[in-house]
Design an enzyme around this catalytic site. Structure first.
Site, PDB file in Angstrom:
ATOM      1  N   GLU A   8       0.820  -1.214   0.000  1.00  0.00           N
ATOM      2  CA  GLU A   8       0.000   0.000   0.000  1.00  0.00           C
ATOM      3  C   GLU A   8       0.851   1.260   0.000  1.00  0.00           C
ATOM      4  O   GLU A   8       0.458   2.272  -0.552  1.00  0.00           O
ATOM      5  CB  GLU A   8      -0.938   0.001   1.215  1.00  0.00           C
ATOM      6  CG  GLU A   8      -1.791   1.258   1.308  1.00  0.00           C
ATOM      7  CD  GLU A   8      -3.017   1.099   2.172  1.00  0.00           C
ATOM      8  OE1 GLU A   8      -3.493   2.111   2.683  1.00  0.00           O
ATOM      9  OE2 GLU A   8      -3.511  -0.036   2.324  1.00  0.00           O
ATOM     10  N   LYS A   9       2.021   1.168   0.630  1.00  0.00           N
ATOM     11  CA  LYS A   9       2.862   2.362   0.735  1.00  0.00           C
ATOM     12  C   LYS A   9       4.332   1.933   0.791  1.00  0.00           C
ATOM     13  O   LYS A   9       4.631   0.757   1.075  1.00  0.00           O
ATOM     14  CB  LYS A   9       2.472   3.189   1.957  1.00  0.00           C
ATOM     15  CG  LYS A   9       2.463   2.413   3.265  1.00  0.00           C
ATOM     16  CD  LYS A   9       2.046   3.285   4.430  1.00  0.00           C
ATOM     17  CE  LYS A   9       0.558   3.513   4.487  1.00  0.00           C
ATOM     18  NZ  LYS A   9      -0.208   2.302   4.920  1.00  0.00           N
ATOM     19  N   ASP A 104      -3.095  -2.548   3.089  1.00  0.00           N
ATOM     20  CA  ASP A 104      -3.358  -2.615   4.535  1.00  0.00           C
ATOM     21  C   ASP A 104      -4.548  -3.538   4.797  1.00  0.00           C
ATOM     22  O   ASP A 104      -5.440  -3.674   3.949  1.00  0.00           O
ATOM     23  CB  ASP A 104      -3.648  -1.216   5.083  1.00  0.00           C
ATOM     24  CG  ASP A 104      -2.375  -0.417   5.313  1.00  0.00           C
ATOM     25  OD1 ASP A 104      -1.281  -0.996   5.207  1.00  0.00           O
ATOM     26  OD2 ASP A 104      -2.473   0.802   5.595  1.00  0.00           O
ATOM     27  N   ASP A 106      -7.554  -3.743   5.783  1.00  0.00           N
ATOM     28  CA  ASP A 106      -8.874  -3.193   6.055  1.00  0.00           C
ATOM     29  C   ASP A 106      -9.598  -2.969   4.738  1.00  0.00           C
ATOM     30  O   ASP A 106      -9.074  -3.229   3.653  1.00  0.00           O
ATOM     31  CB  ASP A 106      -8.789  -1.904   6.879  1.00  0.00           C
ATOM     32  CG  ASP A 106      -7.987  -0.808   6.193  1.00  0.00           C
ATOM     33  OD1 ASP A 106      -7.675  -0.939   4.991  1.00  0.00           O
ATOM     34  OD2 ASP A 106      -7.658   0.193   6.850  1.00  0.00           O
ATOM     35  N   TYR A 328      -0.406  -2.297  13.469  1.00  0.00           N
ATOM     36  CA  TYR A 328      -1.262  -1.524  12.558  1.00  0.00           C
ATOM     37  C   TYR A 328      -2.244  -0.650  13.339  1.00  0.00           C
ATOM     38  O   TYR A 328      -3.033  -1.152  14.141  1.00  0.00           O
ATOM     39  CB  TYR A 328      -2.018  -2.487  11.649  1.00  0.00           C
ATOM     40  CG  TYR A 328      -2.941  -1.815  10.671  1.00  0.00           C
ATOM     41  CD1 TYR A 328      -2.434  -1.091   9.605  1.00  0.00           C
ATOM     42  CD2 TYR A 328      -4.324  -1.906  10.818  1.00  0.00           C
ATOM     43  CE1 TYR A 328      -3.282  -0.475   8.692  1.00  0.00           C
ATOM     44  CE2 TYR A 328      -5.172  -1.299   9.916  1.00  0.00           C
ATOM     45  CZ  TYR A 328      -4.649  -0.585   8.857  1.00  0.00           C
ATOM     46  OH  TYR A 328      -5.486   0.025   7.969  1.00  0.00           O
ATOM     47  N   ARG A 330      -4.801   1.641  12.347  1.00  0.00           N
ATOM     48  CA  ARG A 330      -6.166   2.005  11.940  1.00  0.00           C
ATOM     49  C   ARG A 330      -7.131   0.843  12.194  1.00  0.00           C
ATOM     50  O   ARG A 330      -7.920   0.468  11.328  1.00  0.00           O
ATOM     51  CB  ARG A 330      -6.189   2.418  10.471  1.00  0.00           C
ATOM     52  CG  ARG A 330      -5.390   3.693  10.205  1.00  0.00           C
ATOM     53  CD  ARG A 330      -5.251   3.960   8.725  1.00  0.00           C
ATOM     54  NE  ARG A 330      -4.431   5.136   8.479  1.00  0.00           N
ATOM     55  CZ  ARG A 330      -4.889   6.296   8.023  1.00  0.00           C
ATOM     56  NH1 ARG A 330      -6.173   6.440   7.755  1.00  0.00           N
ATOM     57  NH2 ARG A 330      -4.086   7.314   7.819  1.00  0.00           N
TER      58      ARG A 330
END
Length: 643
Positions: A8-9, A104, A106, A328, A330
């Site tokens: 994701e990043k 991520d 989610d 993580y 979030r």
């Protein structure tokens, strides 16, 4: 066969690469490992929803008659800042047959990478073979463990569909409602943008209604009565419980509003026998609070450090990505997988090396204890936020405060429950019921880890609620009346507004929805709540006054002008329930979108057929200069697509 990992990043990409065979070759936008495995990454969202004018040039100008804008074929476009990295990902995806989705863990992380696959037109055969890597801890051991537990990405497609539905629904609702009410505001002379969103607007409505409740509050006197019952040199103080016959003189919360009634009861019980009709003594235990979800952490940080939700999230991201000191962040979960229990020793050792203030807490932890936090059935895509086994010495002040909260909450899981002695006596005096009760802490347990507070002198439980047998008869010496005044509710603070967003059922208007929504995630998500509050402040619909959060005149005017349904949490909380059901294959995407499109069309018809709402007239034009320039064109994405 060599694999392509799409993270994701960049920070997640580097963590994955660190777990792959060395030596590595660092290329522009990706990393090659010794066995041919390659890691590339997104930079958050590489794509974004297209603006209305991408569907039709006429939408460049805001016109009430053009609403609603409902795309027939949805368009995504590359973000300008991410176009170069998108090209890298596209080129690599064509070269590899084995692809691993490493967004991520989610709903948003799932969509973020899946939408890239669709945009670059990845062949269906490749799509069906994609594997899913779920990482919630960037430390090497955790990443290696996750690499050994890859799943089929197909199993997560409902999560992606749910995120897609939310993204499109937010666009439809926010774009059309913002344009409509901004245009109405302009007709009334307002020069700013009146943004509307399915989450931000109900949050604004909560604050507006609370402010008005306080402004219109009229204090009322009410009265409490205690029976004073002497016993062995001490006085038992038993509170009067008004009977059904007293209801005409009580308010909706049961407070007695007429002093003469209380005076009459006080006179009647003076010198009368006080018989014990119920006696109870018991020891109780209170287990440690669960480890943090993001919202729970933001609420506690606001209470203890007056830290904004946005700042807490920023510190969490830094602790997770830069320092690898927490898992993580979030997360909406407050439980841990049972398999994580075996890592407790290493995690506690890292806490000892990172947080000096928790040294005593570390020493008192009993790692053989297992709280209710370890529960596989409660853990889905990600677990609670906890420290990792990595120690850090150079944290900023804000990072250290957030780490301390996370670490303390984790250590509590290795402390015994707090224990209490509780006692209760129910007296019958002159036909009335009076109750004396007390509670005393016997052992602190996990509460020993709580920051120390000054404690007032505590009476002995036996003195205030002595161990009397049922049937014991004493004598009431007198009745003591306490004059009280009702108090208004408190203005929202950062902590209480976050609590309201997570426990939204309390504020739902429709009684039927209350039942449905008590177990939902609330308004917004763990990842978006901080941004929603920040947005309302930036758009000058909310303002801070010390620790208080209040609505601005513009915020009040917007709430008054909107349909009532848009200002209550019922609609958006119902959305969240449907989106949750969609992720679990219980709600179809098409039906959800069709109902929404119909509702928006009806609202736009109403807006176009009715006169300018009076509430939008004479709004203060205190909009910053840089925003005035955009008010007529209003084509910036942040005005139109936020929740």
């Amino acid at each position: 066969m060599a694999r392509l990992f799409i993270a994701e990043k960049p920070s997640l990409g580097r963590a994955i690469a660190a777990a792959l065979p060395k030596p590595h070759k660092n290329q522009q936008g990706y990393i090659e490992s010794a066995n041919g495995d390659t890691v590339t990454w997104c930079i958050g969202h590489l794509l974004e929803q297209a603006e209305p004018d991408a569907y039709d040039e006429k939408y460049k100008s805001w016109n009430l008659q053009d609403l609603p804008i409902v795309p027939e074929q949805w368009l995504l476009k590359p973000r300008k800042s991410a176009a170069k990295q998108l090209s890298v990902v596209k080129k690599l995806a064509k070269q590899f047959n084995d692809i691993v989705h490493a967004g991520d863990p989610d709903r948003e992380g799932q969509l973020l990478v899946d939408e890239v696959f669709d945009f670059i037109k990845l062949p269906q055969v490749k799509k069906q073979q994609i594997q899913r890597l779920l990482i919630s801890d960037l430390n090497l051991s955790a990443v290696k463990k996750a690499l050994g537990n890859l799943k089929s990405n197909q199993a997560f497609m409902p999560l992606s569909v749910s995120a897609l539905a939310r993204s499109r629904a937010d666009w439809l609702y926010g774009m059309n409602m913002t344009r409509a009410y901004t245009l109405l505001g302009q007709q009334a002379g307002y020069k700013g943008v009146l943004s509307v969103g399915r989450v931000q607007t109900p949050v604004l409505g909560l604050v507006v209604r609370r402010d008005r409740e306080i402004a219109n509050f009229t204090p009322r006197a009410f009265y409490q009565l205690d029976a004073i019952i002497p016993h062995e040199g001490n006085d038992i103080r038993a509170r009067w419980q008004p009977s059904e016959a007293c209801k005409p003189w009580q308010d909706e919360e049961g407070r007695v509003l007429h002093r003469k009634l209380v005076e009459n009861v006080a006179t009647r019980i003076s010198g009368q026998p006080a018989e014990v009709i119920e006696a109870e003594r018991k020891n109780t235990k209170q287990g440690a609070p669960l480890p943090y979800s993001l919202s729970a952490l933001q609420i506690d940080a606001a209470k203890r450090f007056n830290m904004s939700a946005a700042d807490v999230l920023a510190h969490c991201q830094s602790l997770y990505e830069k320092h690898k000191a927490i898992t993580y962040p979030r997360s909406d979960c407050r439980y841990l997988p049972k398999g994580h229990f075996s890592e407790a020793k290493d995690v506690v050792r890292a806490i000892a090396a990172t947080a000096d203030c928790l040294q005593q807490g570390v020493e008192g932890a009993d790692l053989s204890l297992r709280s209710k936090a370890w529960n596989d059935s409660k853990v889905e895509a990600h677990h609670a936020i906890i420290p990792t086994s990595r120690s850090v010495k150079s944290l900023s002040s804000g990072e250290a405060k957030v780490y301390e909260l996370v670490a303390r909450q984790y250590l509590m899981q290795f402390y015994p429950p707090a224990s209490f002695a509780e006692a209760k006596l129910v007296f019958s005096i002159a036909g009335g019921i009076f109750i004396a009760k007390g509670k005393k802490q016997l052992s602190a347990g996990w509460k020993a880890l709580m920051p120390s507070k000054k404690k007032s002198a505590e009476e002995e439980l036996e003195a205030i609620v002595p161990p009397l047998e049922k049937g014991t008869v004493l004598t009431c010496d007198r009745g003591e009346i306490k004059d009280c005044m009702t108090e208004p509710p408190k203005y929202f603070s950062e902590a209480s507004l976050l609590q309201a967003m997570t426990g939204i059922a309390r504020f739902v208007k429709d009684p039927e929805f209350k039942k449905i929504l008590r177990d939902t995630d609330g308004l917004g998500t763990e990842a978006t709540r901080a941004g929603i509050l920040d947005l309302l402040f930036k758009r000058r619909l909310l303002q801070r006054e010390g620790k208080q959060i209040r609505a601005t005149p513009s915020g009040e005017g917007l709430i008054d002008a909107l349909p009532e349904k848009s200002t209550y949490p019922d609609m958006t909380a119902h959305w969240e329930r449907q989106l949750h059901d969609m992720a679990e294959r219980k709600c179809p995407y098409k039906a959800f979108m069709q109902i929404l499109e119909k509702e928006i069309s009806e609202i736009m018809d109403t807006v176009k057929s009715q006169p300018i709402p009076h509430a939008l007239k004479n709004l203060p034009n205190d909009v910053p200069a840089k925003r005035k320039r955009r008010s007529s064109g209003g084509r910036k994405k942040r005005y139109t697509t936020k929740a």
